[in-house]
Design an enzyme around this catalytic site. Structure first.
Site, PDB file in Angstrom:
ATOM      1  N   MET A  85       0.799  -1.227   0.000  1.00  0.00           N
ATOM      2  CA  MET A  85       0.000   0.000   0.000  1.00  0.00           C
ATOM      3  C   MET A  85       0.833   1.279   0.000  1.00  0.00           C
ATOM      4  O   MET A  85       0.286   2.371   0.090  1.00  0.00           O
ATOM      5  CB  MET A  85      -0.956   0.016   1.195  1.00  0.00           C
ATOM      6  CG  MET A  85      -1.928  -1.135   1.206  1.00  0.00           C
ATOM      7  SD  MET A  85      -2.884  -1.206  -0.312  1.00  0.00           S
ATOM      8  CE  MET A  85      -3.493  -2.874  -0.196  1.00  0.00           C
ATOM      9  N   CYS A  86       2.147   1.156  -0.089  1.00  0.00           N
ATOM     10  CA  CYS A  86       3.009   2.342  -0.117  1.00  0.00           C
ATOM     11  C   CYS A  86       2.986   2.998  -1.481  1.00  0.00           C
ATOM     12  O   CYS A  86       3.030   2.328  -2.506  1.00  0.00           O
ATOM     13  CB  CYS A  86       4.446   1.962   0.229  1.00  0.00           C
ATOM     14  SG  CYS A  86       4.705   1.718   1.971  1.00  0.00           S
ATOM     15  N   HIS A  87       2.957   4.324  -1.454  1.00  0.00           N
ATOM     16  CA  HIS A  87       3.042   5.089  -2.693  1.00  0.00           C
ATOM     17  C   HIS A  87       4.506   5.227  -3.098  1.00  0.00           C
ATOM     18  O   HIS A  87       5.354   5.446  -2.243  1.00  0.00           O
ATOM     19  CB  HIS A  87       2.458   6.492  -2.493  1.00  0.00           C
ATOM     20  CG  HIS A  87       0.993   6.490  -2.218  1.00  0.00           C
ATOM     21  ND1 HIS A  87       0.473   6.237  -0.972  1.00  0.00           N
ATOM     22  CD2 HIS A  87      -0.064   6.717  -3.035  1.00  0.00           C
ATOM     23  CE1 HIS A  87      -0.846   6.303  -1.023  1.00  0.00           C
ATOM     24  NE2 HIS A  87      -1.202   6.591  -2.262  1.00  0.00           N
ATOM     25  N   MET A 138       7.453   4.390   6.276  1.00  0.00           N
ATOM     26  CA  MET A 138       7.716   3.032   5.793  1.00  0.00           C
ATOM     27  C   MET A 138       9.076   2.944   5.100  1.00  0.00           C
ATOM     28  O   MET A 138       9.770   1.935   5.214  1.00  0.00           O
ATOM     29  CB  MET A 138       6.604   2.556   4.862  1.00  0.00           C
ATOM     30  CG  MET A 138       5.271   2.337   5.571  1.00  0.00           C
ATOM     31  SD  MET A 138       5.382   1.271   7.031  1.00  0.00           S
ATOM     32  CE  MET A 138       6.055  -0.218   6.335  1.00  0.00           C
ATOM     33  N   GLU A 139       9.466   3.998   4.419  1.00  0.00           N
ATOM     34  CA  GLU A 139      10.769   4.010   3.761  1.00  0.00           C
ATOM     35  C   GLU A 139      11.892   3.956   4.796  1.00  0.00           C
ATOM     36  O   GLU A 139      12.873   3.218   4.620  1.00  0.00           O
ATOM     37  CB  GLU A 139      10.896   5.252   2.872  1.00  0.00           C
ATOM     38  CG  GLU A 139      10.073   5.191   1.610  1.00  0.00           C
ATOM     39  CD  GLU A 139       8.559   5.377   1.799  1.00  0.00           C
ATOM     40  OE1 GLU A 139       7.815   5.154   0.840  1.00  0.00           O
ATOM     41  OE2 GLU A 139       8.119   5.745   2.913  1.00  0.00           O
ATOM     42  N   ASP A 156      23.851 -10.724   6.667  1.00  0.00           N
ATOM     43  CA  ASP A 156      24.226 -11.487   5.473  1.00  0.00           C
ATOM     44  C   ASP A 156      25.738 -11.477   5.246  1.00  0.00           C
ATOM     45  O   ASP A 156      26.325 -12.493   4.895  1.00  0.00           O
ATOM     46  CB  ASP A 156      23.513 -10.912   4.248  1.00  0.00           C
ATOM     47  CG  ASP A 156      23.872 -11.660   2.987  1.00  0.00           C
ATOM     48  OD1 ASP A 156      23.721 -12.898   2.955  1.00  0.00           O
ATOM     49  OD2 ASP A 156      24.328 -11.008   2.015  1.00  0.00           O
TER      50      ASP A 156
END
Length: 161
Positions: free
Chosen positions: A75-77, A115-116, A130
């Protein structure tokens, strides 16, 4: 409580239309961490990891993650980001070291960059894991959370611990 805007009339998910929102400067700061043993800490600090400079690679991963958040969070733009900064500080524990990760993301737009910032902080910790997992797979990625945000209709937020 306001109506949840990510659901359409049929009860299905939708991306919110932000076209009527005002353009404002928006900044979000997120935190994550990874706890490593002394061998990994020394390898990172001394730049002796065989895969390369761990923190430099993790910074690049965080920047890439922030720029591509809309590709993995449904749902992120997609946003034109104006700045991304990844910084680190070490905390020595009894028998380990914790790498604290801080990511600041900014934009001038119609929706926020929380969110970013959170995605970037997570990607940084995962990249450290990693690049060093050959030495020890028991590393612990810590809590990831929003430290602050500014701009937009909902106003400013500052995490209170």
């Amino acid at each position: 409580m306001s109506e949840f805007t990510h659901i359409n009339e049929q009860g299905n998910a939708k991306m919110v239309d932000v076209s009527n929102k005002n353009i404002t400067k928006r900044i979000a700061v997120a935190h994550s961490s990874i706890t490593v043993n002394s061998e990994i800490h020394n390898q990172i600090v001394d730049h002796t990891n065989k895969k390369g400079n761990v923190l430099n690679t993790a910074q690049i991963a965080g920047i890439m993650a922030a720029k591509n958040t809309a590709d993995i969070i449904p749902m992120c733009h997609p946003l034109p980001l104006t700045g991304i900064d990844v910084s680190f500080n070490w905390q020595e524990n009894k028998a380990s070291f914790t790498l604290n990760i801080r990511v600041t993301v900014s934009t001038t737009g119609k929706t926020g960059v929380e969110m970013e910032a959170l995605t970037a902080a997570s990607a940084v910790a995962l990249t450290v894991y990693d690049m060093t997992k050959a030495l020890d797979k028991s590393m612990v990625i810590g809590e990831t959370y929003l430290l602050s945000k500014s701009g937009g209709k909902s106003g400013d937020y500052l995490r209170q611990d």
